[in-house]
Motif scaffolding. Structure first.
Motif, short mmCIF file in Angstrom:
data_model
loop_
_atom_site.label_atom_id
_atom_site.label_comp_id
_atom_site.label_asym_id
_atom_site.label_seq_id
_atom_site.Cartn_x
_atom_site.Cartn_y
_atom_site.Cartn_z
N MET A 22 0.85 -1.17 0.00
CA MET A 22 0.00 0.00 0.00
C MET A 22 0.90 1.23 0.00
N THR A 23 0.55 2.20 -0.84
CA THR A 23 1.36 3.41 -0.93
C THR A 23 1.01 4.36 0.22
N ASP A 24 1.89 5.34 0.46
CA ASP A 24 1.60 6.34 1.48
C ASP A 24 0.34 7.12 1.14
N GLU A 25 0.13 7.36 -0.17
CA GLU A 25 -1.06 8.08 -0.62
C GLU A 25 -2.33 7.29 -0.29
N GLU A 26 -2.31 5.96 -0.54
CA GLU A 26 -3.47 5.12 -0.22
C GLU A 26 -3.71 5.10 1.28
N ARG A 27 -2.65 5.00 2.05
CA ARG A 27 -2.77 4.96 3.51
C ARG A 27 -3.36 6.27 4.02
N ALA A 28 -2.92 7.39 3.45
CA ALA A 28 -3.39 8.70 3.88
C ALA A 28 -4.86 8.91 3.51
N ALA A 29 -5.32 8.28 2.44
CA ALA A 29 -6.69 8.46 1.98
C ALA A 29 -7.69 7.61 2.76
N PHE A 30 -7.21 6.76 3.65
CA PHE A 30 -8.10 5.86 4.38
C PHE A 30 -8.12 6.25 5.85
N PRO A 31 -9.27 6.16 6.50
CA PRO A 31 -9.35 6.53 7.92
C PRO A 31 -8.43 5.69 8.80
N ASP A 32 -7.96 6.29 9.88
CA ASP A 32 -7.13 5.58 10.85
C ASP A 32 -7.90 4.41 11.46
N GLY A 33 -7.14 3.40 11.87
CA GLY A 33 -7.74 2.25 12.55
C GLY A 33 -8.08 1.09 11.63
N TRP A 34 -7.97 1.30 10.34
CA TRP A 34 -8.25 0.24 9.36
C TRP A 34 -6.95 -0.34 8.86
N GLU A 35 -6.96 -1.63 8.55
CA GLU A 35 -5.78 -2.33 8.02
C GLU A 35 -6.15 -2.99 6.71
N ALA A 36 -5.27 -2.84 5.70
CA ALA A 36 -5.53 -3.47 4.40
C ALA A 36 -5.19 -4.95 4.46
N PHE A 37 -6.04 -5.76 3.83
CA PHE A 37 -5.74 -7.18 3.67
C PHE A 37 -4.64 -7.35 2.65
N THR A 38 -3.75 -8.30 2.90
CA THR A 38 -2.87 -8.79 1.85
C THR A 38 -3.71 -9.80 1.10
N ASP A 39 -4.10 -9.48 -0.11
CA ASP A 39 -5.13 -10.23 -0.79
C ASP A 39 -4.74 -10.51 -2.23
N PRO A 40 -3.93 -11.54 -2.48
CA PRO A 40 -3.55 -11.84 -3.85
C PRO A 40 -4.75 -12.40 -4.62
N GLY A 41 -4.62 -12.49 -5.91
CA GLY A 41 -5.72 -12.99 -6.72
C GLY A 41 -6.60 -11.86 -7.19
N PHE A 42 -7.86 -12.16 -7.41
CA PHE A 42 -8.78 -11.22 -8.03
C PHE A 42 -8.90 -9.90 -7.26
N ILE A 43 -9.02 -9.97 -5.94
CA ILE A 43 -9.22 -8.75 -5.14
C ILE A 43 -8.06 -7.78 -5.29
N ALA A 44 -6.87 -8.30 -5.57
CA ALA A 44 -5.71 -7.42 -5.78
C ALA A 44 -5.94 -6.47 -6.96
N HIS A 45 -6.80 -6.83 -7.90
CA HIS A 45 -7.08 -5.99 -9.06
C HIS A 45 -8.07 -4.87 -8.75
N VAL A 46 -8.90 -5.03 -7.73
CA VAL A 46 -9.96 -4.05 -7.45
C VAL A 46 -9.85 -3.44 -6.05
N GLY A 47 -8.94 -3.95 -5.23
CA GLY A 47 -8.81 -3.51 -3.84
C GLY A 47 -7.85 -2.36 -3.70
N PRO A 48 -7.41 -2.12 -2.50
CA PRO A 48 -7.47 -3.02 -1.35
C PRO A 48 -8.80 -2.96 -0.60
N VAL A 49 -9.06 -4.06 0.12
CA VAL A 49 -10.17 -4.14 1.07
C VAL A 49 -9.55 -4.01 2.45
N TYR A 50 -10.16 -3.20 3.29
CA TYR A 50 -9.67 -2.95 4.65
C TYR A 50 -10.56 -3.64 5.67
#
Length: 144
Positions: free
Chosen positions: A1-29
């Motif tokens: 996850m880039t610093d820009e993506e991290r900054a755009a998401f509210p604190d307290g959430w963690e991104a899944f390491t999610d290979p496969g299909f979700i990697a194309h449309v995520g991240p999901v937190y």
């Protein structure tokens, strides 16, 4: 996850390491609040449809991922697959919206898990989703 993506998401959430299909449309937190798992993602241009709102397929992809994780947890990590999922779209999401859901197990049997969730943005309901997951029994020679 880039610093820009991290900054755009509210604190307290963690991104899944999610290979496969979700990697194309995520991240999901995800996060856990008072013992309950919550899930979210931030929409962007990749998630849009021809009329400029978030594609229903992306909302269902997110719902399937979130509900699947709660099912896996309810089955102590056993593999399970979606065998039925129903949805009712009741609102539209805009590009840039934060979409959230808090899945709920309705019933669990030895081989099936019934689950539901409501996708929301800013407290507005977007879709109601229900589903049934089949708990898989490992066959001899299967790898965990």
């Amino acid at each position: 996850m880039t610093d820009e993506e991290r900054a755009a998401f509210p604190d307290g959430w963690e991104a899944f390491t999610d290979p496969g299909f979700i990697a194309h449309v995520g991240p999901v937190y995800h996060r856990t609040v008072a013992g309950t798992k919550e899930f979210a993602f931030r929409t962007d241009e990749r998630h849009g449809n021809f009329v400029g709102i978030v594609h229903g397929g992306m909302l269902l992809t997110f719902a399937d991922r979130a509900l699947s994780i709660v099912v896996r947890d309810a089955c102590d990590g056993a593999r399970a697959v979606t065998i039925e999922m129903s949805s009712q779209f009741v609102g539209a999401a805009q590009i840039g919206d934060l979409i959230e859901t808090v899945p709920e197990i309705v019933r669990k049997t030895a081989s099936l898990v019934f689950v539901r969730g409501t996708l929301t943005s800013g407290g507005r309901p977007l879709a109601a989703v229900t589903g049934i997951w089949k708990v898989l029994k490992d066959r001899p020679g299967d790898k965990s």
